[in-house]
Each structure stands twice: as C-alpha cells, then as structure tokens.
Write an enzyme that holds these catalytic residues in place. Structure first.
Site, PDB file in Angstrom:
ATOM      1  CG  LEU A 116       0.988   0.525  -6.108  1.00 27.56           C
ATOM      2  CD1 LEU A 116       2.286   0.790  -7.336  1.00 27.56           C
ATOM      3  CD2 LEU A 116       1.239   1.565  -4.913  1.00 27.56           C
ATOM      4  CE  LYS A 118     -10.725  -7.033 -10.773  1.00 26.35           C
ATOM      5  NZ  LYS A 118     -11.264  -7.550  -9.558  1.00 26.35           N
TER       6      LYS A 118
HETATM    7  N1  LIG Z   1     -10.932  -3.013  -2.608  1.00 26.82           N
HETATM    8  C1  LIG Z   1     -11.406  -4.094  -3.489  1.00 26.82           C
HETATM    9  O1  LIG Z   1     -12.562  -4.731  -3.074  1.00 26.82           O
HETATM   10  C2  LIG Z   1     -10.790  -4.580  -4.566  1.00 26.82           C
HETATM   11  C3  LIG Z   1     -10.982  -5.977  -4.949  1.00 26.82           C
HETATM   12  C4  LIG Z   1     -10.224  -6.499  -6.055  1.00 26.82           C
HETATM   13  C5  LIG Z   1      -9.231  -5.677  -6.465  1.00 26.82           C
HETATM   14  N2  LIG Z   1      -9.048  -4.139  -6.055  1.00 26.82           N
HETATM   15  C6  LIG Z   1      -8.075  -3.656  -6.935  1.00 26.82           C
HETATM   16  O2  LIG Z   1      -6.805  -3.621  -6.518  1.00 26.82           O
HETATM   17  C7  LIG Z   1      -6.124  -2.294  -6.194  1.00 26.82           C
HETATM   18  C8  LIG Z   1      -5.936  -1.833  -5.087  1.00 26.82           C
HETATM   19  O3  LIG Z   1      -7.351  -1.570  -4.337  1.00 26.82           O
HETATM   20  P1  LIG Z   1      -7.453  -1.149  -2.791  1.00 26.82           P
HETATM   21  O4  LIG Z   1      -8.696  -1.263  -2.666  1.00 26.82           O
HETATM   22  O5  LIG Z   1      -6.259  -1.691  -1.929  1.00 26.82           O
HETATM   23  O6  LIG Z   1      -6.846   0.552  -3.094  1.00 26.82           O
HETATM   24  P2  LIG Z   1      -6.611   1.493  -1.760  1.00 26.82           P
HETATM   25  O7  LIG Z   1      -6.905   0.994  -0.563  1.00 26.82           O
HETATM   26  O8  LIG Z   1      -7.056   2.650  -2.186  1.00 26.82           O
HETATM   27  O9  LIG Z   1      -4.712   1.280  -1.822  1.00 26.82           O
HETATM   28  C9  LIG Z   1      -4.317   1.601  -2.851  1.00 26.82           C
HETATM   29  C10 LIG Z   1      -2.623   1.721  -2.593  1.00 26.82           C
HETATM   30  O10 LIG Z   1      -2.203   2.424  -3.478  1.00 26.82           O
HETATM   31  C11 LIG Z   1      -1.324   3.478  -2.856  1.00 26.82           C
HETATM   32  N3  LIG Z   1      -1.284   4.645  -3.699  1.00 26.82           N
HETATM   33  C12 LIG Z   1      -2.298   5.371  -4.392  1.00 26.82           C
HETATM   34  N4  LIG Z   1      -1.834   6.423  -5.127  1.00 26.82           N
HETATM   35  C13 LIG Z   1      -0.574   6.308  -5.073  1.00 26.82           C
HETATM   36  C14 LIG Z   1       0.589   7.148  -5.563  1.00 26.82           C
HETATM   37  N5  LIG Z   1       0.363   8.287  -6.083  1.00 26.82           N
HETATM   38  N6  LIG Z   1       1.798   7.150  -5.094  1.00 26.82           N
HETATM   39  C15 LIG Z   1       2.057   5.735  -4.500  1.00 26.82           C
HETATM   40  N7  LIG Z   1       1.061   5.050  -3.965  1.00 26.82           N
HETATM   41  C16 LIG Z   1      -0.075   5.389  -4.296  1.00 26.82           C
HETATM   42  C17 LIG Z   1      -1.895   3.620  -1.296  1.00 26.82           C
HETATM   43  O11 LIG Z   1      -1.084   4.167  -0.704  1.00 26.82           O
HETATM   44  P3  LIG Z   1      -1.352   4.995   0.719  1.00 26.82           P
HETATM   45  O12 LIG Z   1      -1.405   4.092   1.605  1.00 26.82           O
HETATM   46  O13 LIG Z   1      -0.152   5.938   0.899  1.00 26.82           O
HETATM   47  O14 LIG Z   1      -2.644   5.754   0.281  1.00 26.82           O
HETATM   48  C18 LIG Z   1      -1.972   2.194  -1.236  1.00 26.82           C
HETATM   49  O15 LIG Z   1      -1.117   1.658  -0.825  1.00 26.82           O
HETATM   50  C19 LIG Z   1      -7.270  -1.261  -7.312  1.00 26.82           C
HETATM   51  O16 LIG Z   1      -6.496  -1.745  -8.376  1.00 26.82           O
HETATM   52  C20 LIG Z   1      -8.494  -1.959  -6.925  1.00 26.82           C
HETATM   53  O17 LIG Z   1      -9.442  -1.666  -8.154  1.00 26.82           O
HETATM   54  C21 LIG Z   1      -9.881  -3.787  -5.060  1.00 26.82           C
END
Ligand SMILES: NC(=O)c1ccc[n+]([C@@H]2O[C@H](COP(=O)([O-])OP(=O)(O)OC[C@H]3O[C@@H](n4cnc5c(N)ncnc54)[C@H](OP(=O)(O)O)[C@@H]3O)[C@@H](O)[C@H]2O)c1
Length: 313
Positions: free
Chosen positions: A71, A177
C-alpha cells in the site's frame, strides 16, 4: 496447507504501480494468490491469471497465512489493516505480514510490536527498484525481522526479487533502503552537476555521454539519467517530489543520530529548489534546473534554498 490439504494462497493487498506487477509475477509463476485492491478494476489482470479476487481485506486474512502488503503509505496501511479496531487482532493472529511499502522505521517497529502482541509475525520488506524492475521480477528486497521467517519467505519472493538481502531486526531494512537511497539521490545530483559543468565549459553533452557510458562509473541509473539530460527529457521515472521526500527522511535520520551526512543535505536543498522552480512532478534528474538557476543567479550560493524549504514544508 489448508485443512483440506490444498496449498493455502498467499494474500496480496495493494495493486498499485508496484503491487500489480509484483502480484502478476507471483501469479504467472504459479503462486496461488488471493488479492484485494481498493479500486477493484486493478484486480482484473490478476483474475485473468487465475488469482482469487477478494471483496475485502478481511477475506484475504481469512484465507491466507502469509499476506504481502504494498500500500502507498502508513495511513493506507492503518486503514486497510483496520488498526485500532477489533478487526486488527483477528486479521493478524497466526498470520505473517510482509510489508513491502516504503514507510518510516519508527512506524514499522510499532506495527511489528502490535502484530506480535496479537500473535502474528511481521516482516519488514521494502524494495529497491521501480515499476520496470517490478515488471521484470528484478527488485532487490531488503528484509528484516525473525531470520528464520525471512528464510522461509525467500521462495515466495523469488518471482518478485532478483535478490533478497537479510538486514537484521525490524527497522534495519528500511534504514538499509535509506542508505541505498542516499547514494542514489547524491549520485543523480552529482551527475546533473557534472553535465551542467560540462555544458558551461562548452563541451558537447553527447561526447560527455559517450565517455561516461563507456567508463567505469557507468551504471543502469547513470545511463538512463545521462540520456535524459542530453535530450532534456524530464518525463518522470522517479519524481523530484518523491526524491525530496526520501532525502528529507534520510537527512532527518542522520541528524537524529548525530551522523555527518553533508552530501544528502546539499542534495535535499537542490531538490527543494527544483520543487520551488515548479518542477515537482518531473523526473529527479530535473535537479539540474536548480544548478542552472544558481549559475544564472551568480554561482555558488543557495538563493532559493529558504524559499524552497518553506514551500516544501
Ligand atoms: N513507484 C516506485 O517506483 C516505488 C519503488 C519502490 C518503493 N515504492 C513504495 O511502494 C509503495 C507503493 O508505491 P506505488 O508506486 O505502488 O503506489 P501507488 O501506485 O500509489 O499504489 C498504492 C496502492 O495503495 C492503495 N491505497 C492508497 N491509499 C489507500 C487507502 N486509503 N485505502 C486503501 N488502499 C489505498 C492504492 O489503491 P488504489 O488502486 O485504489 O488507488 C494502491 O493499491 C509506496 O510505499 C512507495 O513509496 C514505490
């Protein structure tokens, strides 16, 4: 195994930018999965690959002994795990919770303690790598918690991670990290400064790129980012605002522990200046804009720093 002898599925909560490709790789390699996402439409590709789609997080916890959480942040995790309600203890008892989100070590330790108090097991498992490595199953997993539990997770994470490194007690994987991201942020700012320097000296940036790409400092990141500098293509791979957020957490962690970390402080200032220049959602290599602005303003100083810090909160 479940009571009727079938293999119990792995649960997956959060099918966003990172979670969806991770879960797809698990499904493709035959891991039985039960998935949930707030926006149900994102579950469709998983269903197509044979994963079970749950209506609620409760259903995931009812069916899976191991639940992976990807999440977006701490508030989303609290909401989905129903923390602070009577549902939370029932969710986590007897379960292994594998939290792959990027969260603070303090939050992670508190969640681990609560999970443990209710008879569950907690593994902190942030990943290094963005969407493309996630699609390729080539993330680097940093895992912290009980070492035997982490070892047992290795085969489950194999389709998702190119490498899994055990980092010690809960908190240490997130701190690892931070250490790795310190290098990333400073390296990208250094590359931008080198390209800016080269341009200012009248050098050809394509020749700069050719020398750098052929030399001992070339890496996957440097090749991607130097190409973006040459093309002035600041379309986002990792946003300036996310890099600033990461730099802020790292520099605050360094400060709190009395650790000298001047390079991340400087990088943080440059990223903040880039945000103030109106480029928060550009790629982090747009940090070159802050260097250009300093040169235009007469060189050395940090004229925009205070403004930038004010705006970025
Ligand atoms: N993107 C990158 O390059 C990257 C790399 C390494 C680590 N990360 C980390 O990995 C994590 C996820 O990143 P991401 O890029 O995948 O983020 P994202 O695309 O914004 O996805 C976030 C997820 O969280 C859900 N979510 C957000 N608010 C919510 C709520 N209030 N209740 C229920 N579900 C909720 C979203 O659901 P919906 O689909 O309904 O919005 C989605 O499934 C973060 O902590 C980020 O820092 C990201």
């Amino acid at each position: 195994m479940t009571m009727n002898g079938s293999v119990s599925p792995v649960g997956f909560l959060g099918l966003g930018v990172m979670g969806q490709p991770m879960a797809l790789n698990l499904a493709r390699t035959g891991t039985p999965l039960v998935v949930w996402n707030r926006t149900a439409a994102r579950c469709a590709p998983l269903r197509d690959l044979g994963a079970d789609v749950a209506e609620t997080p409760a259903e995931v916890f009812a069916r899976a002994r191991t639940v992976i959480v990807m999440l977006v942040d701490e508030a989303a995790i609290d909401a989905v795990l129903r923390r602070g309600t009577a549902e939370f203890p029932a969710f986590v008892a007897g379960r292994t919770l594998v939290v792959t989100s990027s969260i603070t070590p303090e939050y992670s330790r508190a969640l681990a303690a609560e999970v443990g108090a209710h008879g569950g097991t907690y593994v902190e498992a942030p990943v290094s790598g963005s969407r493309i490595p996630a699609e390729q199953g080539a993330l680097v997993g940093m895992l912290a918690g009980d070492e035997a539990v982490v070892e047992a997770l290795r085969p489950i994470l194999q389709p998702v991670c190119r490498a899994v490194v055990y980092c010690g007690p809960v908190g240490h994987a997130l701190l690892m990290k931070f250490a790795v991201n310190l290098f990333l942020n400073v390296m990208v700012a250094g590359l931008a400064e080198a390209a800016h320097f080269a341009g200012q000296q009248g050098l050809d940036l394509r020749q700069f790129q050719a020398v750098l790409d052929a030399g001992p400092m070339a890496s996957g990141v440097s090749r991607l980012k130097v190409a973006k500098l040459v093309e002035r293509d600041f379309s986002v791979q990792a946003a300036v605002s996310d890099a600033l957020n990461s730099a802020r957490m790292i520099s605050e962690t360094a400060r709190a522990s009395g650790t000298a970390a001047p390079l991340i402080d400087l990088t943080r200032a440059l990223l903040a200046e880039t945000v103030a220049l109106g480029a928060p959602r550009e790629d982090m290599i747009a940090v070159v804009r802050a260097l250009e602005a300093r040169t235009t303003a007469g060189g050395e100083g940090a004229p925009l720093q205070q403004l930038a810090e004010d705006r970025s909160g």
